[in-house]
Design an enzyme around this catalytic site. Structure first.
Site, PDB file in Angstrom:
ATOM      1  N   ASP A 147     -15.834   6.838   8.163  1.00 17.15           N
ATOM      2  CA  ASP A 147     -15.068   6.939   9.403  1.00 17.15           C
ATOM      3  C   ASP A 147     -15.931   7.670  10.424  1.00 17.15           C
ATOM      4  O   ASP A 147     -16.719   8.550  10.067  1.00 17.15           O
ATOM      5  CB  ASP A 147     -13.761   7.706   9.178  1.00 17.15           C
ATOM      6  CG  ASP A 147     -12.772   6.935   8.319  1.00 17.15           C
ATOM      7  OD1 ASP A 147     -12.768   5.696   8.383  1.00 17.15           O
ATOM      8  OD2 ASP A 147     -11.992   7.574   7.596  1.00 17.15           O
ATOM      9  N   ASP A 165     -10.118   0.200  10.458  1.00 11.59           N
ATOM     10  CA  ASP A 165      -8.795   0.822  10.589  1.00 11.59           C
ATOM     11  C   ASP A 165      -8.099   0.351  11.866  1.00 11.59           C
ATOM     12  O   ASP A 165      -6.893   0.090  11.861  1.00 11.59           O
ATOM     13  CB  ASP A 165      -8.914   2.345  10.595  1.00 11.59           C
ATOM     14  CG  ASP A 165      -9.511   2.894   9.311  1.00 11.59           C
ATOM     15  OD1 ASP A 165      -9.387   2.238   8.258  1.00 11.59           O
ATOM     16  OD2 ASP A 165     -10.108   3.984   9.376  1.00 11.59           O
TER      17      ASP A 165
END
Length: 187
Positions: A147, A165
């Site tokens: 991330d 995401d």
């Protein structure tokens, strides 16, 4: 062979439309997957590379975060769970269990979508599947999901996330909107 009301002709048109929408779903899934993997590769190797070896959760010396604006940073964060680190675990089998779950959900979505004749559902399904497969690749490659997007306000940071995401969240949102607001006849 035309039925009254054009039933046979409509069935042929509907089959062609469904076939085209399946293609749209596949193309969107592929684009989401490529965007996700290219963005992660760029962040992990060029923008914020590991300074002590190959990229991954074991990196001992990470490049400091980059402040882009007063509310957005580029960071490297490793997620060993799913959304917002739910089911966080560093157990050796967890990446495989989460990957199997994600692939199962993708398979169910593709199966559900096989007779879909709505463009919004086709686009949304492609986004969810492409994003989920992008995160599966990370889990199998690194044991965790990379991330790097970090939004914050007044010292409070939203959990870091990535392109996959974003695709999953937008895709699920579109599926919900399509399900709630499309005509019952269209569903």
């Amino acid at each position: 062979m035309m039925e009254v009301g054009g039933g046979v002709a409509r069935a042929a048109v509907d089959k062609e439309k469904v076939r085209k929408l399946r293609l749209v779903t596949g193309i969107v899934a592929l684009l989401a997957l490529i965007l996700d993997q290219v963005s992660k590769q760029w962040v992990l190797t060029s923008l914020l590379p590991c300074l002590s070896g190959p990229p991954g959760p074991e990196c001992a010396v990470v490049t400091p975060f980059i402040e882009v604006t007063g509310f957005f940073n580029m960071v490297v964060a490793w997620n060993f769970g799913v959304s917002f680190s739910m089911f966080y675990s560093q157990h050796d089998l967890m990446p495989y269990a989460l990957s199997l779950l994600a692939v199962g959900i993708c398979g169910a979505l593709v199966w559900w979508n096989r007779h879909n004749d709505r463009i919004v559902a086709a686009l949304a399904t492609g986004m969810v599947v492409g994003g989920a497969i992008g995160n599966v690749i990370d889990r199998l490659r690194y044991g965790a999901v990379a991330d790097f997007l970090d939004f914050h306000v007044a010292g409070w940071h939203w959990p870091a996330f990535n392109v996959a995401d974003c695709c999953i969240v937008v895709g699920v949102g579109l599926l919900l909107i399509d399900g709630l607001f499309s005509d019952a006849e269209q569903r």
